[in-house]
Design a protein around this motif. Structure first.
Motif, PDB file in Angstrom:
ATOM      1  N   SER A 295       0.835  -1.203   0.000  1.00  0.00           N
ATOM      2  CA  SER A 295       0.000   0.000   0.000  1.00  0.00           C
ATOM      3  C   SER A 295       0.867   1.249   0.000  1.00  0.00           C
ATOM      4  N   GLY A 296       0.354   2.278  -0.654  1.00  0.00           N
ATOM      5  CA  GLY A 296       1.054   3.558  -0.681  1.00  0.00           C
ATOM      6  C   GLY A 296       0.914   4.258  -2.014  1.00  0.00           C
ATOM      7  N   ASP A 297       0.537   5.543  -1.984  1.00  0.00           N
ATOM      8  CA  ASP A 297       0.388   6.312  -3.221  1.00  0.00           C
ATOM      9  C   ASP A 297       1.710   6.490  -3.949  1.00  0.00           C
ATOM     10  N   GLU A 298       2.817   6.340  -3.236  1.00  0.00           N
ATOM     11  CA  GLU A 298       4.133   6.576  -3.836  1.00  0.00           C
ATOM     12  C   GLU A 298       4.656   5.388  -4.626  1.00  0.00           C
TER      13      GLU A 298
ATOM     14  N   ASP B 176      -3.645   5.030  -1.001  1.00  0.00           N
ATOM     15  CA  ASP B 176      -3.853   5.405   0.402  1.00  0.00           C
ATOM     16  C   ASP B 176      -5.256   5.972   0.594  1.00  0.00           C
TER      17      ASP B 176
ATOM     18  N   GLY C 217       3.545  -1.091   4.551  1.00  0.00           N
ATOM     19  CA  GLY C 217       3.271   0.338   4.516  1.00  0.00           C
ATOM     20  C   GLY C 217       1.929   0.662   5.145  1.00  0.00           C
ATOM     21  N   GLY C 218       1.777   1.902   5.569  1.00  0.00           N
ATOM     22  CA  GLY C 218       0.500   2.369   6.095  1.00  0.00           C
ATOM     23  C   GLY C 218       0.205   1.982   7.519  1.00  0.00           C
TER      24      GLY C 218
ATOM     25  N   HIS D  75      -1.672   9.719   6.488  1.00  0.00           N
ATOM     26  CA  HIS D  75      -1.985   8.870   5.343  1.00  0.00           C
ATOM     27  C   HIS D  75      -1.774   7.377   5.642  1.00  0.00           C
ATOM     28  N   ASP D  76      -1.527   7.049   6.905  1.00  0.00           N
ATOM     29  CA  ASP D  76      -1.341   5.649   7.302  1.00  0.00           C
ATOM     30  C   ASP D  76      -2.685   5.101   7.752  1.00  0.00           C
TER      31      ASP D  76
ATOM     32  N   GLY E 217       6.759   0.315   5.843  1.00  0.00           N
ATOM     33  CA  GLY E 217       6.932   0.468   4.403  1.00  0.00           C
ATOM     34  C   GLY E 217       8.369   0.581   3.952  1.00  0.00           C
TER      35      GLY E 217
END
Length: 409
Positions: free
Chosen positions: A186-189, A229, A251-252, A258-259, A304
């Motif tokens: 998970s993660g927008d990056e 996210d 992640g998160g 944003h977690d 993450g």
């Protein structure tokens, strides 16, 4: 009540034990022993035969009577592996015998062929007879006897163990069902394609790394992501993992805006058992459970940063999988080594330092940033540094954990 924000951090061992207490071994199934490699035995394995089933020769030579070790002798027959000598023989006589062959009736000594000289059927001693007389004999039941427990429940079935199982008379053995593992990145990056990775992104390498770690055990791995996210995206991912025995998120799980793993788990119906542990890298670890359709699912939220994810995967994901598979000792064991280079005084959290071990000495890697995958790939051990440990000098003894991460470990 779990260990959440504001509560003391759990030690590694306390956190591992809490995780293992939540993890129930999977149901038992019986499989052909050809399919048992790299699994864990679910029930004690009892020998249904004796090994060896008869007295055998351990060497190539000649079988004689123990009261007749000086000779000379006359060769009156042969016992080969798989073809026993059927007759009887007396004093002054010898039977040619090969390694693994059944000892003829009445024989209780084997003289090595290099200690004898043969001319036709005439045999004379030229060296030293065996001392004791039965030195080169494998007695019936030397390895194991019928009814012996040859492997205990929870044993990891490597090559030697599956060979032993067959030798003990078993074609089918009891193991735990294959574990179903779901790994959620998970993660927008995160970018799924490393060739289409914008400057504000990083390749989604954690999922493939954790999946590879999990596959060192006998599991089926499902990978999902990268997941954006958002609460809805994470809930959809958890729903897609509803059949998994163990769900591992990457992640998160920290405490930032944003977690969202923790709030998503709350909405999904999971109960947080603990969050954050007193190690580095890997402090923001999360463990939760959900009761679903009569069984318990375990969720492990890993950090993450890739090295943090690897270290916590090693100390938590792999032990949880081993526990699901019925391992008697699911946690990794440490070894002792000696430093080949100095290490600094440690802080208030236990630290695991990437290093290379050559079988004698261990060399800490100079790069210890939790985002540095190159240094991880060049390491095959973790040096275990207790909280507040003083500086270490070359020659000092340290504990290490083998990573099986390339190299010799």
């Amino acid at each position: 009540m779990g260990t959440l924000s504001g509560n003391p951090l759990l030690s590694l061992e306390d956190a591992q034990q809490r995780l293992l207490d939540l993890t129930t071994p999977l149901p038992i199934e019986h499989v052909d022993i050809d399919r048992a490699f790299n699994r864990y035995l679910a029930q004690p394995l009892i020998a249904s035969r004796t090994q060896p089933a008869a007295d055998l020769s351990a060497m190539d030579g000649y079988a004689v009577h123990a009261d007749d070790l000086q000779g000379p002798w006359r060769v009156v027959g042969e016992s080969a592996a798989g073809h026993a000598f059927e007759g009887i023989f007396g004093m002054g006589e010898a039977i040619r015998i090969s390694t693994g062959a059944v000892l003829p009736e009445g024989a209780d000594a084997v003289i090595l062929q290099e200690d004898l000289a043969r001319n036709g059927n005439d045999l004379v001693l030229t060296g030293t007879p065996p001392d004791p007389a039965d030195k080169h004999i494998r007695r019936r039941g030397m390895d194991f006897a019928h009814g012996t427990t040859v492997l205990s429940a929870g044993t990891h079935l490597g090559a030697a163990q599956v060979g032993l199982g067959l030798a003990a008379g078993h074609r089918h053995i009891a193991v735990r069902r294959r574990a179903r593992i779901c790994i959620i990145d998970s993660g927008d990056e995160l970018a799924i394609d490393p060739l289409a990775c914008a400057p504000h992104q990083i390749p989604a390498s954690n999922g493939i790394m954790l999946g590879a770690m999990a596959r060192t055990l006998d599991v089926d791995v499902q990978r999902l992501g990268p997941v954006p996210d958002t609460l809805d995206s994470l809930l959809a991912a958890f729903d897609a993992a509803a059949d998994a025995d163990l769900i591992v998120t990457s992640g998160g799980a920290s405490g930032g805006d944003h977690d969202l793993v923790r709030p998503a788990l709350d909405v999904w119906g999971a109960q947080i058992d603990f969050w954050r542990i007193a190690i580095r890298p890997g402090k923001p670890l999360l463990v939760a459970t959900r009761d679903h359709q009569g069984r318990r699912q375990v969720v492990i939220g890993l950090p993450g940063n890739p090295v943090s994810g690897f270290v916590t995967g090693y100390f938590f994901m792999l032990p949880a999988i081993r526990a699901l598979l019925g391992a008697a000792t699911p946690r990794p064991a440490s070894l002792q080594s000696r430093l080949a280079a100095p290490v600094k005084t440690n802080g208030n959290r236990r630290q695991f330092i990437r290093a290379y071990w050559n079988g004698v000495d261990v060399v800490p890697h100079p790069q210890q940033d939790s985002g540095a995958l190159l240094s991880l790939s060049q390491s095959n051990v973790l040096i275990d540094r207790p909280a507040h440990a003083p500086a270490g000098a070359p020659g000092d003894t340290v504990s290490i954990f083998l990573l099986q991460n390339g190299g010799i470990a």
